[in-house]
Motif scaffolding. Sequence first.
Motif, PDB file in Angstrom:
ATOM      1  N   SER A 345      49.661  26.027  31.138  1.00  0.00           N
ATOM      2  CA  SER A 345      48.204  26.634  31.430  1.00  0.00           C
ATOM      3  C   SER A 345      48.180  26.989  32.724  1.00  0.00           C
ATOM      4  CB  SER A 345      47.078  25.803  30.779  1.00  0.00           C
ATOM      5  OG  SER A 345      47.164  25.467  29.307  1.00  0.00           O
ATOM      6  N   GLU A 346      48.464  26.110  33.514  1.00  0.00           N
ATOM      7  CA  GLU A 346      48.452  26.317  35.054  1.00  0.00           C
ATOM      8  C   GLU A 346      49.325  27.502  35.407  1.00  0.00           C
ATOM      9  OE1 GLU A 346      48.509  23.713  39.277  1.00  0.00           O
ATOM     10  OE2 GLU A 346      49.311  22.840  37.351  1.00  0.00           O
ATOM     11  N   LEU A 347      50.445  27.726  34.839  1.00  0.00           N
ATOM     12  CA  LEU A 347      51.184  28.928  35.190  1.00  0.00           C
ATOM     13  C   LEU A 347      50.749  30.134  34.645  1.00  0.00           C
ATOM     14  CD1 LEU A 347      54.785  27.326  34.356  1.00  0.00           C
ATOM     15  CD2 LEU A 347      53.937  27.801  36.614  1.00  0.00           C
ATOM     16  N   MET A 349      47.456  30.376  34.143  1.00  0.00           N
ATOM     17  CA  MET A 349      46.590  31.038  35.162  1.00  0.00           C
ATOM     18  C   MET A 349      46.818  31.653  36.466  1.00  0.00           C
ATOM     19  SD  MET A 349      43.823  27.987  34.740  1.00  0.00           S
ATOM     20  CE  MET A 349      44.737  26.681  35.289  1.00  0.00           C
ATOM     21  N   ARG A 350      48.137  31.523  36.744  1.00  0.00           N
ATOM     22  CA  ARG A 350      48.519  32.172  38.064  1.00  0.00           C
ATOM     23  C   ARG A 350      48.918  33.536  37.753  1.00  0.00           C
ATOM     24  NH1 ARG A 350      51.936  27.181  40.640  1.00  0.00           N
ATOM     25  NH2 ARG A 350      50.454  25.979  40.785  1.00  0.00           N
ATOM     26  N   THR A 351      49.015  33.986  36.486  1.00  0.00           N
ATOM     27  CA  THR A 351      49.547  35.452  36.252  1.00  0.00           C
ATOM     28  C   THR A 351      48.143  36.174  36.105  1.00  0.00           C
ATOM     29  OG1 THR A 351      49.093  34.972  33.626  1.00  0.00           O
ATOM     30  CG2 THR A 351      51.547  34.635  34.782  1.00  0.00           C
ATOM     31  N   LYS A 352      48.648  37.480  36.112  1.00  0.00           N
ATOM     32  CA  LYS A 352      47.224  38.582  35.837  1.00  0.00           C
ATOM     33  C   LYS A 352      46.770  38.289  34.335  1.00  0.00           C
ATOM     34  CE  LYS A 352      49.219  41.599  39.651  1.00  0.00           C
ATOM     35  NZ  LYS A 352      49.761  42.842  39.652  1.00  0.00           N
ATOM     36  N   GLY A 358      41.432  34.269  31.476  1.00  0.00           N
ATOM     37  CA  GLY A 358      41.539  33.188  32.375  1.00  0.00           C
ATOM     38  C   GLY A 358      40.588  32.185  32.115  1.00  0.00           C
ATOM     39  N   THR A 361      42.231  30.222  29.131  1.00  0.00           N
ATOM     40  CA  THR A 361      43.389  29.366  29.756  1.00  0.00           C
ATOM     41  C   THR A 361      42.830  28.220  30.425  1.00  0.00           C
ATOM     42  OG1 THR A 361      44.683  31.343  29.811  1.00  0.00           O
ATOM     43  CG2 THR A 361      45.240  29.483  31.181  1.00  0.00           C
ATOM     44  N   GLN A 362      41.744  28.427  31.280  1.00  0.00           N
ATOM     45  CA  GLN A 362      41.195  27.185  32.059  1.00  0.00           C
ATOM     46  C   GLN A 362      40.724  26.546  31.121  1.00  0.00           C
ATOM     47  OE1 GLN A 362      38.280  28.734  34.910  1.00  0.00           O
ATOM     48  NE2 GLN A 362      38.684  26.647  35.994  1.00  0.00           N
ATOM     49  N   TYR A 365      43.202  24.081  29.868  1.00  0.00           N
ATOM     50  CA  TYR A 365      43.928  23.476  30.688  1.00  0.00           C
ATOM     51  C   TYR A 365      43.168  22.206  30.920  1.00  0.00           C
ATOM     52  CZ  TYR A 365      45.369  21.574  35.297  1.00  0.00           C
ATOM     53  OH  TYR A 365      45.764  20.665  36.277  1.00  0.00           O
TER      54      TYR A 365
END
Length: 379
Positions: A345-347, A349-352, A358, A361-362, A365
């Motif tokens: 999930s953290e990875l 959130m780092r994508t576009k 977002g 995903t957050q 997480y």
Amino acid sequence: MKIRTSILAGVIVLLLLTGALGALSFLAAQAERERARSADQLMSSLKLAGQLRQSSDDLTRMARMYAATGDAKYRGHFMRILAVRNGDQPRPPDYGGIFWDRVLSGARELDDEGEPVALRVLMRRMGFTEAEFALLKKAEDNSNDLVDLEEIAMHAVVGRFADDDGKFTRDGPPDFDLARSIMFGSRYHAAKEIIMEPIDSFNRQIEERLRAEMNRLHLRSLKLANLQVLLAVLTGATMLAGLFQLRARVLAPLARLTRNANALRCRNYSARLDIRRQDEMGELGQTFNEMAEAIDEDIGNRDRAAAELREARDAAKQANRAKSEFLANMSHEIRTPMNGIMGMSELLMRTKLTRQQGEFTQTVYHCAETLLRLLNDIL
């Protein structure tokens, strides 16, 4: 039979035997005293008869010496001897034997010491039988008859003679020949023999009677002594039997009890006493066996409790291991996927991502993070 009953019976038997032995000893001592008394009576009786004979001999001696010498002192001694024998003069303590020999030699002075007692009274005090006393009385009467003959001789020495009535009223010249013929003649010796014959008969009778009495007492003493020996043997046998009974009924069971007690001390809890009796030792053996069984039961209970404790400990250890394995498995099986979800999930959130992606995903997480904290608290 109870041991205390056996001991009481043994003590009673020993007391009875001891009492009987003491009674026999008393009777034996009494018989010996009676025998000694009979011997003393025999000696005293013979001595008393000897005094009668001695007085007759002393009278004869004084009369003859007076007839031979005419010395008045011998007539005085003659009259003193008669007075002492008849109880008219005191009897000196050392009277008899060589008393008058000592007087004649000057070694003994005549005095008034002693008790005036007639020889016949002394004879009566001795407790003679009537036959024995009659013999002594006859000898004394014969001696008095001889005194009459000696009186004739002594009166002849001073010239005085008997009249028709037998009284010495006739005077004349002293006749020593008549006096000596009377004192040394056959008539005098015959009269002397008449005196001595009942004395000898008395001596034989008293000796036979008292010796028979002493023999009877001696046989009685022997019987009592034999009974004493028998009772002593019975007492010894009773004591020996008592010792054997003590060994068989007390000492031997106590030895077995000591061995079994030592076995218990050495942790041999199966030790038991085999005493099949209905007395105190049987009760003691039964009590010991019950005690040993109680100890054995307590030890068994303790061993079973220890085994149960060991089993519970092992079960606890096993449960702890299972829990640890469960926790390890849970930690691995649950945390790993959660960590993967959070990491991904953290990875992600780092994508576009679009704004909505977002947020989703957050949310994933944060939910995974909350669930991981809950699992950590649970584990």
